[in-house]
Design a protein around this motif. Structure first.
Motif, mmCIF file in Angstrom:
data_model
loop_
_atom_site.group_PDB
_atom_site.id
_atom_site.type_symbol
_atom_site.label_atom_id
_atom_site.label_comp_id
_atom_site.label_asym_id
_atom_site.label_seq_id
_atom_site.Cartn_x
_atom_site.Cartn_y
_atom_site.Cartn_z
ATOM 1 N N ARG A 1 31.444 42.790 37.466
ATOM 2 C CA ARG A 1 31.196 41.843 38.562
ATOM 3 C C ARG A 1 30.699 42.651 39.755
ATOM 4 O O ARG A 1 31.302 43.660 40.122
ATOM 5 N N GLU B 1 29.812 42.551 43.792
ATOM 6 C CA GLU B 1 30.109 41.803 45.008
ATOM 7 C C GLU B 1 29.582 42.569 46.209
ATOM 8 O O GLU B 1 29.647 43.785 46.250
ATOM 9 N N ALA C 1 27.317 37.809 44.622
ATOM 10 C CA ALA C 1 28.461 37.937 43.725
ATOM 11 C C ALA C 1 27.996 37.407 42.375
ATOM 12 O O ALA C 1 27.628 36.248 42.255
#
Length: 134
Positions: free
Chosen positions: A105, A107, A112
């Motif tokens: 992931r 961010e 995001a």
């Protein structure tokens, strides 16, 4: 091809075949969602630090060092769209917390998303994410 990438691709293909076999209608990403992940979105972020959350939950700060368009766009019917949506991100960290190849992931800087990230150069510091969604 590394085994985790091979396994990811095999699972993805198997899922796609299952969807087709079951006759489930597929949903195409909206123009807005697709456009959010174009070259133009990431190019201004060069030099910014992004937080990467790896599979095990560890968080590692990586700097976006390059955003580059794909060199070959052969086979695409809409070349302008392909120029915008076929690109790669190069990220670099300090190497203190190497990240294994896999889905992570990302961010930061107003973004995001999850993506498949691979270590490159063998230095334990440099990683690549490739987009090819034209």
């Amino acid at each position: 091809m590394p085994s985790s990438r091979r396994r990811f691709l095999q699972q993805f293909i198997a899922a796609q075949l299952a969807v087709v076999a079951m006759g489930v209608p597929t949903v195409k990403a909206s123009g807005t969602a697709r456009d959010a992940f174009g070259y133009s979105r990431f190019a201004p972020l060069r030099g910014k630090t992004l937080m990467v959350v790896a599979t095990g939950g560890e968080r590692v700060a990586l700097k976006l060092v390059d955003v580059s368009r794909s060199k070959s766009l052969r086979g695409f019917t809409d070349i302008e769209r392909a120029r915008e949506h076929c690109f790669s991100l190069i990220l670099r960290g300090d190497g203190k917390q190497p990240i294994a190849e896999g889905i992570v992931r990302i961010e930061g800087a107003g973004a995001a998303f999850e993506a498949f990230m691979s270590p490159i150069l063998g230095d334990g510091k440099t990683y690549q994410i490739v987009f090819g969604n034209a």
